[in-house]
Design an enzyme around this catalytic site. Sequence first.
Site, PDB file in Angstrom:
ATOM      1  N   SER A 107     -13.094 -24.561-104.107  1.00 50.04           N
ATOM      2  CA  SER A 107     -12.518 -23.238-104.385  1.00 50.04           C
ATOM      3  C   SER A 107     -13.521 -22.420-105.183  1.00 50.04           C
ATOM      4  CB  SER A 107     -11.218 -23.395-105.178  1.00 50.04           C
ATOM      5  OG  SER A 107     -11.468 -24.113-106.361  1.00 50.04           O
ATOM      6  N   LYS A 108     -13.232 -21.172-105.381  1.00 47.85           N
ATOM      7  CA  LYS A 108     -14.055 -20.320-106.237  1.00 47.85           C
ATOM      8  C   LYS A 108     -13.221 -19.147-106.687  1.00 47.85           C
ATOM      9  CE  LYS A 108     -18.455 -20.257-107.507  1.00 47.85           C
ATOM     10  NZ  LYS A 108     -19.264 -21.478-107.652  1.00 47.85           N
TER      11      LYS A 108
END
Length: 418
Positions: A107-108
């Site tokens: 994720s980011k």
Amino acid sequence: MAVETRASAFQTAQRRFDAAADVIGLSDDARRGLRDVKRELTVHFPVRMDDASVRVFTGWRVQHNISRGPAKGGIRYHPNINLDLVKALAMLMTWKCAAVGLPYGGSKGAVACDPNKLSMSELEHLTRRYATEIAILIGPEKDIPAPDMGTNPQVMAWIMDTISMHSGHSVTASVTGKPVDVGGSEGRIDAPGRGATYLTLEGLKYLHVDEETPTVAVQGYGQVGRSTARLLAEAGVKVVAVSDSRGGVYNPNGLDLGALEEHRQVRGGVTGFKKADNVTNDEIIELPVTVLVPAAVQDQITGENAGRIRARLITEGANAAISPEADPILHDRNIFVVPDIIANAGGVIVSYFEWVQDLQAFFWEEEEINTKLHHVITRAFYEILHTSVNKRIDMRLAAYALAVQRVANATTVRGIYP
Ligand code: GLU
């Protein structure tokens, strides 16, 4: 006039995935599930500034994949960020975690802002409100943020505290890269640079570099660049050049890093350091050195300058510092690349150790952390190297191939719900 259309960051990430999927012969069905992100959340939120005015900021949290475990990835505060780039970075986290064998997805997150132009209290308000906006996605079993460009342990402490306030108890495992006082891990700050150092030394061993003292140029003197330079120097590699966003300094006989650090503290940058010549950020890439560590921002080694690089080994400290056009040129020129997906994986590896320590409320000493980091990252390096040699592909493609295979295996064995 023909207009050159550059691929977006996410299209580039997808191309890299496609190339790896080709190597392992992934079915079209399996590709469809992995080519796009799973969840993307965009938030617009108000923050009261010090002068009592209200500004609306935009932020994101993107989860690319969660088949192998909770999503994991940093939070970036930067003025030039958009959803496309966050998606690309989220996908990169999935492959990074899988490439080094961590039980995580990818994720980011990001907020479009310039953190250098915000006061501490504005930064805190922005952070707490952003954490609240994305709180529906994050948590120890769901998605665990960490620092990235423009964020630091203090920002992580505020996020952890905000999540904890909403829960009514301390949820230290909700974030990694925290200060040690609130459940952070020993060794986390230096971890990306330490991992990059271990792999640079393995790369030199593999290349049988017979120079007495190999030399290194480090582009970018942030957290990753500084630790890498210091740790490589401790390991006997001569640091001859470093640079930051304003430019760099070069002395073929080696830089005195202690004196350079004093100069940097006073001047706010490395340029102008006595006993060295000034060089630009473009020039540092092309210096005659054994090792080049691009640890600044993306797209520094491109199709344009890859042909002029004189290093034998590149350790890609910054995510996507090497553009896709540069990869085949470097490969043809026999320049060995330790790609970003393992080169800077020390950060997320020690983030994993931090999460495990928080969950079991039992903390390890730094020596133990560094030994475990060495084990995990070196094992990944040799797995990737064997794939690269056996399949006659470059290290990046080999790393992606291994990572994509692991994620595809997890997806297949879990099946499709319902
Ligand atoms: N932001 C770092 C990266 O890009 C660390 C992520 C983490 O520790 O979760 O790898």
